[in-house]
Scaffold this motif. Structure first.
Motif, PDB file in Angstrom:
ATOM      1  N   ALA A 203       0.863  -1.178   0.000  1.00  7.82           N
ATOM      2  CA  ALA A 203       0.000   0.000   0.000  1.00  7.82           C
ATOM      3  C   ALA A 203       0.904   1.234   0.000  1.00  7.82           C
ATOM      4  CB  ALA A 203      -0.912   0.004   1.216  1.00  7.82           C
ATOM      5  N   LEU A 204       0.806   2.042  -1.039  1.00  8.68           N
ATOM      6  CA  LEU A 204       1.644   3.220  -1.220  1.00  8.68           C
ATOM      7  C   LEU A 204       0.804   4.468  -0.954  1.00  8.68           C
ATOM      8  CD1 LEU A 204       4.406   4.365  -2.266  1.00  8.68           C
ATOM      9  CD2 LEU A 204       3.379   4.375  -4.557  1.00  8.68           C
ATOM     10  N   PRO A 205       1.121   5.240   0.102  1.00  7.24           N
ATOM     11  CA  PRO A 205       0.328   6.441   0.379  1.00  7.24           C
ATOM     12  C   PRO A 205       0.245   7.349  -0.850  1.00  7.24           C
ATOM     13  CG  PRO A 205       1.783   5.971   2.224  1.00  7.24           C
ATOM     14  CD  PRO A 205       2.173   5.020   1.115  1.00  7.24           C
ATOM     15  N   PHE A 206      -0.975   7.857  -1.109  1.00  8.74           N
ATOM     16  CA  PHE A 206      -1.204   8.612  -2.339  1.00  8.74           C
ATOM     17  C   PHE A 206      -2.031   9.876  -2.054  1.00  8.74           C
ATOM     18  CE2 PHE A 206      -3.059   9.377  -6.596  1.00  8.74           C
ATOM     19  CZ  PHE A 206      -1.908   9.392  -7.345  1.00  8.74           C
ATOM     20  N   GLY A 207      -1.609  10.614  -1.048  1.00 11.52           N
ATOM     21  CA  GLY A 207      -2.168  11.937  -0.876  1.00 11.52           C
ATOM     22  C   GLY A 207      -3.324  12.025   0.104  1.00 11.52           C
ATOM     23  N   THR A 208      -3.566  13.261   0.535  1.00  9.98           N
ATOM     24  CA  THR A 208      -4.628  13.569   1.488  1.00  9.98           C
ATOM     25  C   THR A 208      -5.471  14.722   0.950  1.00  9.98           C
ATOM     26  OG1 THR A 208      -3.368  15.232   2.724  1.00  9.98           O
ATOM     27  CG2 THR A 208      -3.095  12.918   3.383  1.00  9.98           C
ATOM     28  N   ALA A 209      -6.702  14.788   1.422  1.00 17.47           N
ATOM     29  CA  ALA A 209      -7.603  15.873   1.025  1.00 17.47           C
ATOM     30  C   ALA A 209      -8.684  16.027   2.077  1.00 17.47           C
ATOM     31  CB  ALA A 209      -8.230  15.590  -0.342  1.00 17.47           C
ATOM     32  N   GLN A 210      -9.407  17.125   2.003  1.00 16.60           N
ATOM     33  CA  GLN A 210     -10.610  17.297   2.812  1.00 16.60           C
ATOM     34  C   GLN A 210     -11.753  17.706   1.892  1.00 16.60           C
ATOM     35  OE1 GLN A 210      -8.973  19.681   6.198  1.00 16.60           O
ATOM     36  NE2 GLN A 210     -10.066  18.197   7.456  1.00 16.60           N
ATOM     37  N   ASP A 211     -12.871  17.027   2.080  1.00 14.15           N
ATOM     38  CA  ASP A 211     -14.071  17.202   1.273  1.00 14.15           C
ATOM     39  C   ASP A 211     -15.061  18.065   2.051  1.00 14.15           C
ATOM     40  OD1 ASP A 211     -16.021  16.888  -0.648  1.00 14.15           O
ATOM     41  OD2 ASP A 211     -16.420  14.789  -0.207  1.00 14.15           O
ATOM     42  N   HIS A 212     -16.036  18.611   1.344  1.00 13.51           N
ATOM     43  CA  HIS A 212     -17.138  19.350   1.958  1.00 13.51           C
ATOM     44  C   HIS A 212     -18.425  18.652   1.534  1.00 13.51           C
ATOM     45  CE1 HIS A 212     -13.798  22.157   1.853  1.00 13.51           C
ATOM     46  NE2 HIS A 212     -14.435  22.986   2.668  1.00 13.51           N
ATOM     47  N   LYS A 213     -18.993  17.849   2.428  1.00 16.56           N
ATOM     48  CA  LYS A 213     -20.132  17.001   2.067  1.00 16.56           C
ATOM     49  C   LYS A 213     -21.471  17.730   2.074  1.00 16.56           C
ATOM     50  CE  LYS A 213     -18.446  12.869   1.268  1.00 16.56           C
ATOM     51  NZ  LYS A 213     -18.486  12.369  -0.123  1.00 16.56           N
ATOM     52  N   ARG A 214     -21.630  18.698   2.958  1.00 16.28           N
ATOM     53  CA  ARG A 214     -22.921  19.364   3.073  1.00 16.28           C
ATOM     54  C   ARG A 214     -23.155  20.305   1.899  1.00 16.28           C
ATOM     55  NH1 ARG A 214     -26.314  17.204   7.111  1.00 16.28           N
ATOM     56  NH2 ARG A 214     -25.044  16.605   8.890  1.00 16.28           N
ATOM     57  N   VAL A 215     -24.409  20.424   1.499  1.00 20.37           N
ATOM     58  CA  VAL A 215     -24.723  21.173   0.287  1.00 20.37           C
ATOM     59  C   VAL A 215     -24.581  22.682   0.461  1.00 20.37           C
ATOM     60  CG1 VAL A 215     -27.214  21.431   0.707  1.00 20.37           C
ATOM     61  CG2 VAL A 215     -26.375  21.226  -1.648  1.00 20.37           C
ATOM     62  N   GLY A 216     -24.719  23.170   1.705  1.00 21.39           N
ATOM     63  CA  GLY A 216     -24.776  24.616   1.907  1.00 21.39           C
ATOM     64  C   GLY A 216     -23.585  25.202   2.634  1.00 21.39           C
ATOM     65  N   ASP A 217     -23.427  26.521   2.498  1.00 22.49           N
ATOM     66  CA  ASP A 217     -22.374  27.244   3.199  1.00 22.49           C
ATOM     67  C   ASP A 217     -22.456  26.955   4.701  1.00 22.49           C
ATOM     68  OD1 ASP A 217     -21.753  28.280   0.769  1.00 22.49           O
ATOM     69  OD2 ASP A 217     -22.309  30.343   1.215  1.00 22.49           O
ATOM     70  N   GLY A 218     -21.296  26.959   5.348  1.00 23.46           N
ATOM     71  CA  GLY A 218     -21.266  26.703   6.773  1.00 23.46           C
ATOM     72  C   GLY A 218     -21.530  25.257   7.132  1.00 23.46           C
ATOM     73  N   ASP A 219     -21.333  24.367   6.158  1.00 22.63           N
ATOM     74  CA  ASP A 219     -21.579  22.930   6.369  1.00 22.63           C
ATOM     75  C   ASP A 219     -23.010  22.689   6.839  1.00 22.63           C
ATOM     76  OD1 ASP A 219     -19.033  22.127   5.563  1.00 22.63           O
ATOM     77  OD2 ASP A 219     -18.202  22.420   7.557  1.00 22.63           O
ATOM     78  N   THR A 220     -23.952  23.258   6.101  1.00 19.69           N
ATOM     79  CA  THR A 220     -25.367  23.098   6.407  1.00 19.69           C
ATOM     80  C   THR A 220     -26.069  22.348   5.280  1.00 19.69           C
ATOM     81  OG1 THR A 220     -25.869  25.247   5.405  1.00 19.69           O
ATOM     82  CG2 THR A 220     -25.450  25.221   7.770  1.00 19.69           C
ATOM     83  N   GLY A 221     -27.257  21.821   5.581  1.00 18.00           N
ATOM     84  CA  GLY A 221     -28.064  21.173   4.551  1.00 18.00           C
ATOM     85  C   GLY A 221     -27.727  19.707   4.372  1.00 18.00           C
ATOM     86  N   ALA A 222     -28.266  19.150   3.296  1.00 16.75           N
ATOM     87  CA  ALA A 222     -28.184  17.711   3.047  1.00 16.75           C
ATOM     88  C   ALA A 222     -26.764  17.269   2.711  1.00 16.75           C
ATOM     89  CB  ALA A 222     -29.117  17.337   1.899  1.00 16.75           C
ATOM     90  N   ASN A 223     -26.475  16.006   3.000  1.00 15.16           N
ATOM     91  CA  ASN A 223     -25.228  15.394   2.544  1.00 15.16           C
ATOM     92  C   ASN A 223     -25.269  15.228   1.036  1.00 15.16           C
ATOM     93  OD1 ASN A 223     -23.238  14.919   4.464  1.00 15.16           O
ATOM     94  ND2 ASN A 223     -24.286  13.140   5.289  1.00 15.16           N
ATOM     95  N   THR A 224     -24.135  15.418   0.393  1.00 16.89           N
ATOM     96  CA  THR A 224     -24.013  15.255  -1.056  1.00 16.89           C
ATOM     97  C   THR A 224     -22.832  14.350  -1.351  1.00 16.89           C
ATOM     98  OG1 THR A 224     -22.422  17.046  -1.453  1.00 16.89           O
ATOM     99  CG2 THR A 224     -24.751  17.672  -1.274  1.00 16.89           C
ATOM    100  N   GLY A 225     -22.560  14.173  -2.642  1.00 19.15           N
ATOM    101  CA  GLY A 225     -21.353  13.466  -3.047  1.00 19.15           C
ATOM    102  C   GLY A 225     -20.103  14.276  -2.833  1.00 19.15           C
TER     103      GLY A 225
END
Length: 426
Positions: A203-225
């Motif tokens: 297993a070769l480490p291949f980077g890190t990231a952070q996603d924003h799942k909530r649909v709205g500003d401030g991490d509000t609203g429904a979960n999305t892709g």
């Protein structure tokens, strides 16, 4: 090398863009692709679910290597069928893809091999799930067991919300994916995405990231892709990466081999970095979307050679180098997403938006209609930029968005906020 890339989204456009830069590439095909991918590959009208047609195309075009982008073909066993036909492919077997195809399977694997994750129970009856939720209390997480395009997860802070989520699953809101439900502990901490290329042994480490799942500003609203992402993830220090490899990735690799399903492909760990260290939220068995878009902007090495090494079982001979500059992507989505996105609207100004040398526009849900670019999905465009800081990358991305004329689209205005707060505090 003749290469076939399977998929049609923003992840696949980013992969195609990077594969197209490889000096060992002869011809790149993409099935079915999209108008953005068509600028770097030859798109072919093949259904990824039609394995026989994919194999016939590979034989006809002397395809040397297939890269599978989305999860559904992997869970359906496309790599097994390609390998049986003698075609080299990047991606896990059907048995190994259960790490994404069944959240319950992954939870059971964690329990068997002592991989840190939240407490959980699996249910096939709504009343038993509801009773467990009442017993455990909120906050609590309810997940459809199978593939639900990133939408089958409810993080419930109210009891009724959790009970409603159980009912939605068993009432068919996610089709067959909700026939079984996983109810699990709510984990406190900061989320991060961690990727490894795998060849069954290494297993070769291949980077890190952070996603924003909530649909709205401030991490509000429904979960999305996912409404946006940035890389690298500041919370993923080298110490946290080392812990993740030791306590999560390596036991997973050993466990999958032990149960007769060695893992080859990309292992994408959705993590919660808790006060007690990293814990697994879920595994995906393909590149993330929209995390791939920012990873590809930062990757220095030849992606095609890395993927081929994973398929050939020689990852122990490879290493990965990254540009230090962070990258950030903002998802432009069609109004109504994630519930009922409106399709068919015209998008203008995309070419002008990509004029900045630090900006790439990746198409996620578009089609060409008589020379006009049309919205044809929920997440439609990924406006991706790099910069010396996350704030610089954010400014470049939003400056590009300002050039796009698409009244029927929307986006979050705060992608990268957590990393930018960290930068300001330094």
């Amino acid at each position: 090398m003749n290469v076939l890339l399977i998929g049609s989204g923003g992840r696949e456009h980013a992969l195609a863009w990077k594969i197209a830069a490889s000096p060992v590439l002869t011809t790149l095909y993409c099935a079915p692709g999209n108008p953005g991918i068509a600028s770097v590959a030859e798109c072919v009208a093949l259904d990824p679910a039609d394995h026989d047609a994919i194999i016939a195309f590979c034989q006809q075009k002397s395809i040397d290597f297939v890269v599978v982008g989305p999860e559904a073909p992997l869970v359906a066993g496309i790599t097994d069928d390609l390998r049986a036909a003698g075609i080299t492919v990047f991606g896990p077997s059907k048995a190994a893809a259960r790490l994404e195809g069944s959240k319950g399977f992954t939870k059971d694997l964690c329990a068997q091999f002592d991989i840190p994750t939240g407490k959980y129970q699996r249910f096939t009856q709504a009343e038993a799930a509801r009773a467990y939720i009442r017993q455990e209390g909120v906050p609590i997480v309810v997940k459809a067991d199978g593939l639900a395009a990133g939408k089958g997860v409810v993080v419930a802070f109210e009891l009724q919300e959790a009970l409603d989520a159980v009912d939605a699953c068993f009432d068919g809101a996610f089709g067959g994916a909700g026939a079984e439900v996983v109810v699990e502990e709510y984990l406190e901490g900061e989320e991060a995405s961690f990727f490894c290329l795998c060849d069954g042994k290494t297993a070769l480490p291949f980077g890190t990231a952070q996603d924003h799942k909530r649909v709205g500003d401030g991490d509000t609203g429904a979960n999305t892709g996912g409404m946006g992402a940035y890389s690298p993830a500041p919370v993923m220090t080298q110490a946290i990466i080392d812990l993740t490899m030791r306590d999560l990735i390596e036991p997973t690799m050993r466990g999958m081999t032990e149960i007769g399903a060695p893992f080859s492909g990309v292992l994408f760990a959705g993590l919660m970095i808790t006060r007690n260290g990293p814990k697994l939220i879920e595994y995906n068995t393909r590149f993330g979307d929209p995390e791939t878009q920012v990873l590809m902007l930062r990757l220095k090495d030849d992606l095609l050679l890395l993927l081929k090494a994973a398929a050939d079982g020689v990852l122990d001979q490879m290493s990965v180098r990254w540009n230090d500059d962070p990258a950030l992507t903002v998802v432009m989505a069609a109004k109504g997403y994630p519930a009922a996105p409106e399709k068919g609207s015209v998008i203008r100004g995309v070419a002008a938006a990509g004029d900045d040398e630090n900006v790439e526009i990746f198409h996620a849900g578009t089609k060409d209609r008589n020379g006009e670019l049309i919205a044809n999905g929920g997440r439609v465009l990924n406006i991706t930029a790099s910069g010396k800081t996350v704030q610089d990358a954010q400014k470049a991305a939003y400056a590009a968005i300002a050039k796009i004329d698409w009244p029927e689209g929307f986006y979050r205005h705060d992608i990268g906020w957590r990393a930018i707060e960290r930068e300001k505090a330094l």
